[in-house]
Write a protein that holds these residues in place. Structure first.
Motif, PDB file in Angstrom:
ATOM      1  N   TYR A 119       0.790  -1.229   0.000  1.00 11.52           N
ATOM      2  CA  TYR A 119       0.000   0.000   0.000  1.00 11.52           C
ATOM      3  C   TYR A 119       0.823   1.281   0.000  1.00 11.52           C
ATOM      4  O   TYR A 119       0.343   2.316  -0.436  1.00 11.52           O
ATOM      5  N   TRP A 120       2.026   1.240   0.498  1.00 12.52           N
ATOM      6  CA  TRP A 120       2.853   2.440   0.570  1.00 12.52           C
ATOM      7  C   TRP A 120       3.989   2.308  -0.439  1.00 12.52           C
ATOM      8  O   TRP A 120       5.142   2.100  -0.074  1.00 12.52           O
ATOM      9  N   VAL A 191      -7.783   1.208   2.941  1.00 11.57           N
ATOM     10  CA  VAL A 191      -6.623   2.018   3.314  1.00 11.57           C
ATOM     11  C   VAL A 191      -6.826   3.463   2.904  1.00 11.57           C
ATOM     12  O   VAL A 191      -6.466   4.395   3.648  1.00 11.57           O
ATOM     13  N   LYS A 192      -7.403   3.690   1.726  1.00 10.34           N
ATOM     14  CA  LYS A 192      -7.653   5.071   1.284  1.00 10.34           C
ATOM     15  C   LYS A 192      -8.614   5.775   2.225  1.00 10.34           C
ATOM     16  O   LYS A 192      -8.410   6.953   2.562  1.00 10.34           O
ATOM     17  N   ARG A 195      -6.777   6.700   5.358  1.00  7.99           N
ATOM     18  CA  ARG A 195      -5.920   7.870   5.149  1.00  7.99           C
ATOM     19  C   ARG A 195      -6.729   9.153   5.179  1.00  7.99           C
ATOM     20  O   ARG A 195      -6.293  10.176   5.739  1.00  7.99           O
ATOM     21  N   GLY A 200      -2.310   7.405   9.956  1.00  7.02           N
ATOM     22  CA  GLY A 200      -0.957   7.348   9.432  1.00  7.02           C
ATOM     23  C   GLY A 200      -0.510   5.910   9.200  1.00  7.02           C
ATOM     24  O   GLY A 200      -1.296   4.958   9.290  1.00  7.02           O
ATOM     25  N   ILE A 204      -2.787   2.803  10.831  1.00  6.89           N
ATOM     26  CA  ILE A 204      -3.506   1.941   9.900  1.00  6.89           C
ATOM     27  C   ILE A 204      -3.032   0.497  10.041  1.00  6.89           C
ATOM     28  O   ILE A 204      -3.833  -0.447   9.995  1.00  6.89           O
TER      29      ILE A 204
END
Length: 299
Positions: A119-120, A191-192, A195, A200, A204
């Motif tokens: 995801y990051w 996840v979106k 956010r 953070g 999460i």
């Protein structure tokens, strides 16, 4: 003139017989496979319950006439593992001291890496993932000498932290692959949304991703506990004399001979050594299959 409406007759398939040739072949194959894999276990169990006077007769498949647990007690508490005769219980507690921190650390780091890679995304994330995957396929023997030299320079060689660190490093690539594939199969909108709500990286991960990771965590626990518990080479090289795991102690019991070789004690020690990973798999086997299937959707 009245017409009568006839009920519709549906095309119903005739009932299939319960025992068909194909099903009979499948059951026969499964039965033969079960016998093939369970026969060594049967021999080990019945041998461990026999006294040496019955074992000398050479009837390995015969049931014990007077079963007893003396060999099990001796294997646990008084079998010789070299110069000491303290049984395999010392190796059991050493294996626990090795498995618990090694499994927890490797699973946590693998989950963190998988979450970050899923995801990051960063420009170097693909290269890092490729390097981790390559590390999963390099044999242990290639890393052996550099690890020995490095841990010796740090003053950690032949200590408990050394073997924990080694198992954590070797378990991290596979754990990263498992968790990365599992997290990639989850909806990215979760996840979106987190956010947008101000979550953070760490919030999460701990409050959203880990609570949803129960199936894959169970898979990781089974894999890591089994791999670390059954390890022989790394424990022999890096653990040191005071922290030898159960597999090394089992090898010492079997190869330590002063007079008569006690096959019943050897079989009992072998079953005791393999009991922990078997127990873990039996109580969580269905979760293992579910977690593997959940992480195989995409990624």
């Amino acid at each position: 003139m009245s017409t009568t409406t006839l009920p519709r007759v549906r095309n119903q398939r005739p009932p299939q017989p319960w025992l068909t040739p194909s099903r009979l072949g499948i059951y026969a194959f499964l039965l033969l496979s079960a016998v093939f894999f369970l026969l060594p276990l049967y021999v080990m169990v019945v041998t461990s319950l026999k006294p040496m006077s019955e074992i000398r007769l050479g009837q390995i498949f015969a049931l014990p006439s007077q079963p007893n647990l003396e060999a099990w007690a001796m294997a646990w508490s008084s079998a010789c593992t070299g110069l000491k005769c303290e049984g395999i219980q010392v190796g059991f507690w050493n294996s626990l001291k090795i498995v618990v921190p090694s499994a927890l650390l490797s699973i946590f780091i693998g989950a963190l890496n998988g979450y970050a890679l899923a995801y990051w995304r960063r420009p170097w994330a693909g290269w890092l993932f490729t390097i981790l995957l390559l590390g999963a396929f390099i044999p242990y023997q290639v890393h052996m000498y550099p690890l020995v030299r490095g841990l010796s320079m740090l003053g950690l060689f032949s200590t408990l932290p050394a073997i924990v660190l080694v198992h954590t490093i070797f378990g991290m690539p596979v754990m990263t692959l498992l968790f990365r594939n599992y997290y990639a199969s989850l909806p990215e909108e979760l996840v979106k949304a987190a956010r947008i709500d101000g979550g953070g990286f760490w919030r999460i991960f701990f409050q959203l991703m880990l609570p949803m990771s129960t199936p894959i965590i169970i898979v990781a626990v089974i894999m890591q506990v089994t791999n670390i518990w059954n390890d022989f080479l790394l424990g022999l090289v890096f653990a040191g004399r005071e922290n030898l795991p159960m597999t090394v102690q089992l090898n010492n019991i079997i190869n330590t001979t002063t007079g008569e070789r006690l096959y019943n004690v050897n079989m009992a020690a072998t079953i005791l050594t393999s009991s922990v990973p078997l127990f873990i798999y039996f109580i969580s086997g269905r979760w293992f299959v579910r977690g593997i299937a959940a992480g195989a959707v995409k990624g």
